[in-house]
Design an enzyme around this catalytic site. Structure first.
Site, PDB file in Angstrom:
ATOM      1  N   LYS A  22     -76.398  87.161 -24.013  1.00  0.00           N
ATOM      2  CA  LYS A  22     -76.896  88.550 -23.941  1.00  0.00           C
ATOM      3  C   LYS A  22     -77.088  89.090 -25.351  1.00  0.00           C
ATOM      4  O   LYS A  22     -78.130  89.678 -25.666  1.00  0.00           O
ATOM      5  CB  LYS A  22     -75.889  89.408 -23.187  1.00  0.00           C
ATOM      6  N   ASN A  23     -76.119  88.857 -26.230  1.00  0.00           N
ATOM      7  CA  ASN A  23     -76.153  89.491 -27.556  1.00  0.00           C
ATOM      8  C   ASN A  23     -77.083  88.799 -28.538  1.00  0.00           C
ATOM      9  O   ASN A  23     -77.320  89.321 -29.626  1.00  0.00           O
ATOM     10  CB  ASN A  23     -74.735  89.614 -28.119  1.00  0.00           C
ATOM     11  N   CYS A 118     -69.466 105.025 -26.453  1.00  0.00           N
ATOM     12  CA  CYS A 118     -69.103 104.395 -25.184  1.00  0.00           C
ATOM     13  C   CYS A 118     -67.584 104.354 -25.158  1.00  0.00           C
ATOM     14  O   CYS A 118     -66.925 104.830 -26.076  1.00  0.00           O
ATOM     15  CB  CYS A 118     -69.719 103.006 -25.084  1.00  0.00           C
ATOM     16  N   ARG A 123     -69.179 104.447 -31.837  1.00  0.00           N
ATOM     17  CA  ARG A 123     -70.351 103.587 -32.037  1.00  0.00           C
ATOM     18  C   ARG A 123     -71.480 104.298 -32.794  1.00  0.00           C
ATOM     19  O   ARG A 123     -72.602 104.400 -32.349  1.00  0.00           O
ATOM     20  CB  ARG A 123     -70.882 103.050 -30.707  1.00  0.00           C
ATOM     21  N   ASP A 307     -64.840  90.687 -28.876  1.00  0.00           N
ATOM     22  CA  ASP A 307     -65.285  90.566 -27.475  1.00  0.00           C
ATOM     23  C   ASP A 307     -64.420  89.609 -26.681  1.00  0.00           C
ATOM     24  O   ASP A 307     -64.613  89.470 -25.469  1.00  0.00           O
ATOM     25  CB  ASP A 307     -66.753  90.100 -27.412  1.00  0.00           C
ATOM     26  N   ARG A 399     -73.232  93.680 -16.361  1.00  0.00           N
ATOM     27  CA  ARG A 399     -74.064  93.934 -17.554  1.00  0.00           C
ATOM     28  C   ARG A 399     -74.156  92.680 -18.408  1.00  0.00           C
ATOM     29  O   ARG A 399     -75.125  92.474 -19.112  1.00  0.00           O
ATOM     30  CB  ARG A 399     -73.450  95.058 -18.399  1.00  0.00           C
TER      31      ARG A 399
HETATM   32  C1  EPZ Z   1     -72.302  94.179 -31.429  1.00  0.00           C
HETATM   33  O1  EPZ Z   1     -72.142  95.588 -31.320  1.00  0.00           O
HETATM   34  C2  EPZ Z   1     -72.163  93.621 -30.027  1.00  0.00           C
HETATM   35  N1  EPZ Z   1     -73.211  94.172 -29.169  1.00  0.00           N
HETATM   36  C3  EPZ Z   1     -70.791  93.992 -29.459  1.00  0.00           C
HETATM   37  O2  EPZ Z   1     -70.679  93.399 -28.166  1.00  0.00           O
HETATM   38  C4  EPZ Z   1     -69.729  93.385 -30.373  1.00  0.00           C
HETATM   39  O3  EPZ Z   1     -68.442  93.755 -29.893  1.00  0.00           O
HETATM   40  C5  EPZ Z   1     -69.933  93.935 -31.804  1.00  0.00           C
HETATM   41  O4  EPZ Z   1     -71.271  93.611 -32.248  1.00  0.00           O
HETATM   42  C6  EPZ Z   1     -68.938  93.333 -32.795  1.00  0.00           C
HETATM   43  O5  EPZ Z   1     -69.078  91.944 -32.822  1.00  0.00           O
HETATM   44  C7  EPZ Z   1     -74.422  93.588 -29.175  1.00  0.00           C
HETATM   45  O6  EPZ Z   1     -74.672  92.621 -29.883  1.00  0.00           O
HETATM   46  C8  EPZ Z   1     -75.452  94.169 -28.252  1.00  0.00           C
HETATM   47  P1  EPZ Z   1     -71.114  96.580 -35.064  1.00  0.00           P
HETATM   48  P2  EPZ Z   1     -72.525  96.547 -32.583  1.00  0.00           P
HETATM   49  O7  EPZ Z   1     -72.267  97.364 -35.567  1.00  0.00           O
HETATM   50  O8  EPZ Z   1     -73.703  96.004 -33.287  1.00  0.00           O
HETATM   51  C9  EPZ Z   1     -68.975 100.490 -36.775  1.00  0.00           C
HETATM   52  C10 EPZ Z   1     -70.412  93.383 -25.843  1.00  0.00           C
HETATM   53  O9  EPZ Z   1     -69.449  93.548 -25.097  1.00  0.00           O
HETATM   54  N2  EPZ Z   1     -70.340 100.942 -37.129  1.00  0.00           N
HETATM   55  O10 EPZ Z   1     -70.822  95.250 -35.688  1.00  0.00           O
HETATM   56  O11 EPZ Z   1     -72.579  97.942 -32.086  1.00  0.00           O
HETATM   57  C11 EPZ Z   1     -68.779 100.370 -35.263  1.00  0.00           C
HETATM   58  O12 EPZ Z   1     -68.426 101.622 -34.715  1.00  0.00           O
HETATM   59  C12 EPZ Z   1     -70.589  94.292 -27.042  1.00  0.00           C
HETATM   60  O13 EPZ Z   1     -71.301  92.505 -25.683  1.00  0.00           O
HETATM   61  C13 EPZ Z   1     -70.482 102.138 -37.839  1.00  0.00           C
HETATM   62  O14 EPZ Z   1     -69.505 102.815 -38.161  1.00  0.00           O
HETATM   63  O15 EPZ Z   1     -71.219  96.366 -33.500  1.00  0.00           O
HETATM   64  C14 EPZ Z   1     -67.670  99.357 -35.164  1.00  0.00           C
HETATM   65  O16 EPZ Z   1     -66.429 100.002 -35.379  1.00  0.00           O
HETATM   66  C15 EPZ Z   1     -69.476  95.299 -27.161  1.00  0.00           C
HETATM   67  N3  EPZ Z   1     -71.740 102.560 -38.160  1.00  0.00           N
HETATM   68  C16 EPZ Z   1     -67.953  98.401 -36.328  1.00  0.00           C
HETATM   69  O17 EPZ Z   1     -68.790  99.140 -37.246  1.00  0.00           O
HETATM   70  C17 EPZ Z   1     -72.852 101.827 -37.817  1.00  0.00           C
HETATM   71  O18 EPZ Z   1     -73.976 102.263 -38.167  1.00  0.00           O
HETATM   72  C18 EPZ Z   1     -68.678  97.140 -35.922  1.00  0.00           C
HETATM   73  O19 EPZ Z   1     -69.819  97.519 -35.156  1.00  0.00           O
HETATM   74  C19 EPZ Z   1     -72.679 100.621 -37.103  1.00  0.00           C
HETATM   75  C20 EPZ Z   1     -71.419 100.189 -36.776  1.00  0.00           C
END
Ligand code: EPZ
Length: 420
Positions: A22-23, A118, A123, A307, A399
């Site tokens: 999915k990701n 969420c 996020r 995850d 999902r």
């Molecule tokens: C991706 O989310 C994945 N989703 C998530 O999987 C996964 O848990 C996550 O990466 C971490 O590996 C998809 O690929 C669709 P991040 P993403 O940006 O991109 C903070 C699942 O269950 N942050 O690496 O949203 C954020 O809040 C999902 O499949 C900011 O502060 O994760 C988090 O604390 C859940 N500002 C950390 O960074 C930003 O602009 C890492 O988030 C972006 C992120």
């Protein structure tokens, strides 16, 4: 609303095929907005988030033809697409923010809904927006929408992310593909799904190179048509590996190269599982006694993935002794703890740390799913609990896991999907 009925305890044994990731699929699908030549994508997982992304692409004007088995899609974009990504679609799937970079790079404007938070955290998308701004995207936030535009093509720049972010890295790689000149991204996330996105774009003539956490993208005028097969889902594979370790099981996991989940497999060896692998097959034999792991830290790739944190917590509930799990990526990813406690698990949470007293017998109960990965952890917990468990709100699971009950039944789990 549908729910799962599970009768435990069960041992898992046999073979399970891993579906497409999915990701990896979501950023690749978002990046198809850059193209005006046909694309064929294979090995898509049949999960709700993919349908949501396809609906979003259709709402923007993409021509999307999905095969009967829903694993292959042909996408063809007419010259002019819409650039409005509505809240009604984006709110159901945060990954929709990934269309922002593509729309601005291709059409120099976009009105994309802010994804909102969420259950696992706020996020925010500030890293996405500040980096896209450096490429020349101007924007304002109005009524919950990002109203973005650029004076002509984006311009390549040197950008260093303040923090490692999977989504921000993906959004910028996509946007930089059509920017003028060279973009150098530093402090990038290097998850395998991001490399899959890179491989897909390079297969269509993009020019993306990696050196550790530095990604260099030389902008091109346009992308060629391409056919690509999405990688397998390493989190689904990790989940089934944990299931084998948890239930004294014996599983052959097919379609995933073990090197992608090295950290996870090393951890399962430490709890006593016997692991072997050959090409894209992984063999996991669960130990009679599960050894506890003193400290488990979730980290960005190649560390233990957030995850898989909930699934590993279930494993530690059945281990002998105490363990500590620290969640370092998201600020609120312990919603599964209260549900596991309903089964009799002994877990104490303090901020982003959970202390697990292992070795307790778990007893079936009625449970509530929260986020996608916490829900699958509840399924694992129900599988090793005595008696019947009911898991509500399994739409969370749908999902990201393709018909998980069919795969579980085939490996010996007594599970049934029922309508309320
Ligand atoms: C991706 O989310 C994945 N989703 C998530 O999987 C996964 O848990 C996550 O990466 C971490 O590996 C998809 O690929 C669709 P991040 P993403 O940006 O991109 C903070 C699942 O269950 N942050 O690496 O949203 C954020 O809040 C999902 O499949 C900011 O502060 O994760 C988090 O604390 C859940 N500002 C950390 O960074 C930003 O602009 C890492 O988030 C972006 C992120």
């Amino acid at each position: 609303m549908q729910k799962f009925l599970i009768n435990g305890p069960c041992r898992v044994r046999g073979k399970v095929s891993i579906s497409g990731s999915k990701n990896a699929s979501l950023p690749i699908l978002a990046s198809t907005l850059l193209f005006n030549k046909p694309i064929i994508l294979k090995n898509l997982p049949r999960v709700r988030d993919i349908m949501t992304m396809l609906n979003l692409l259709k709402s923007l004007g993409s021509n999307v033809v999905l095969s009967k088995d829903r694993k292959t899609v042909k996408i063809y974009n007419k010259k002019k697409l819409k650039t409005f990504a509505s809240y009604s679609l984006v709110k159901t799937m945060r990954g929709s923010i990934l269309v922002l970079g593509a729309l601005v790079a291709k059409f120099h404007k976009s009105k994309t809904s802010l994804p909102g938070g969420c259950l696992i955290g706020a996020r925010p998308v500030n890293f996405h927006l500040s980096a896209l701004k450096k490429l020349g995207m101007n924007y304002e936030i109005k009524d919950g929408y990002i109203i973005a535009k650029s004076e002509g093509p984006l311009l390549g720049k040197l950008i260093k992310f303040p923090k490692i972010s999977v989504g921000a890295t993906e959004n910028l790689i996509i946007a930089a593909c059509l920017a003028k000149g060279k973009t150098i991204l530093k402090n990038c996330a290097i998850e395998p799904e991001i490399k899959d996105l890179t491989n897909f774009l390079n297969s269509a003539g993009a020019n993306i190179q990696w050196n550790g956490r530095i990604c260099t993208i030389k902008g091109v005028k346009s992308l060629n048509q391409t056919k690509y097969s999405v990688m397998s889902d390493r989190i689904e594979a990790g989940t089934f590996c944990v299931a084998a370790a948890l239930t004294k099981g014996n599983l052959e996991i097919k379609n995933l190269n073990a090197s992608i989940i090295k950290s996870e497999l090393d951890l399962l060896k430490k709890v006593g599982a016997k692991i072997s692998f050959y090409k894209d097959r992984i063999f996991v034999k669960g130990p009679k006694k599960i050894k506890s792991i003193k400290i488990i830290n979730t980290k960005e790739y190649p560390g233990i993935p957030t995850d898989l944190q909930a699934q590993l917590m279930v494993l530690m509930c059945k281990a002998n002794g105490k363990s500590l799990i620290t969640e370092n990526i998201f600020e609120n990813r312990f919603m599964h703890v209260a549900e596991l406690q309903r089964l009799g698990a002994k877990i104490n949470v303090k901020n982003n740390k959970a202390i697990i007293e292992g070795g307790n017998n778990l007893k079936g109960a009625e449970l509530m799913s929260s986020d996608l990965r916490a829900s699958v952890a509840l399924v694992l917990a129900a599988i090793v609990s005595d008696g019947r468990s009911i898991i509500n709100r399994i739409y969370h699971l749908d999902r990201g896991y393709e018909k998980i009950e069919n795969k579980l039944i085939k490996i010996g789990v007594k599970i049934k999907r029922v309508n309320k």
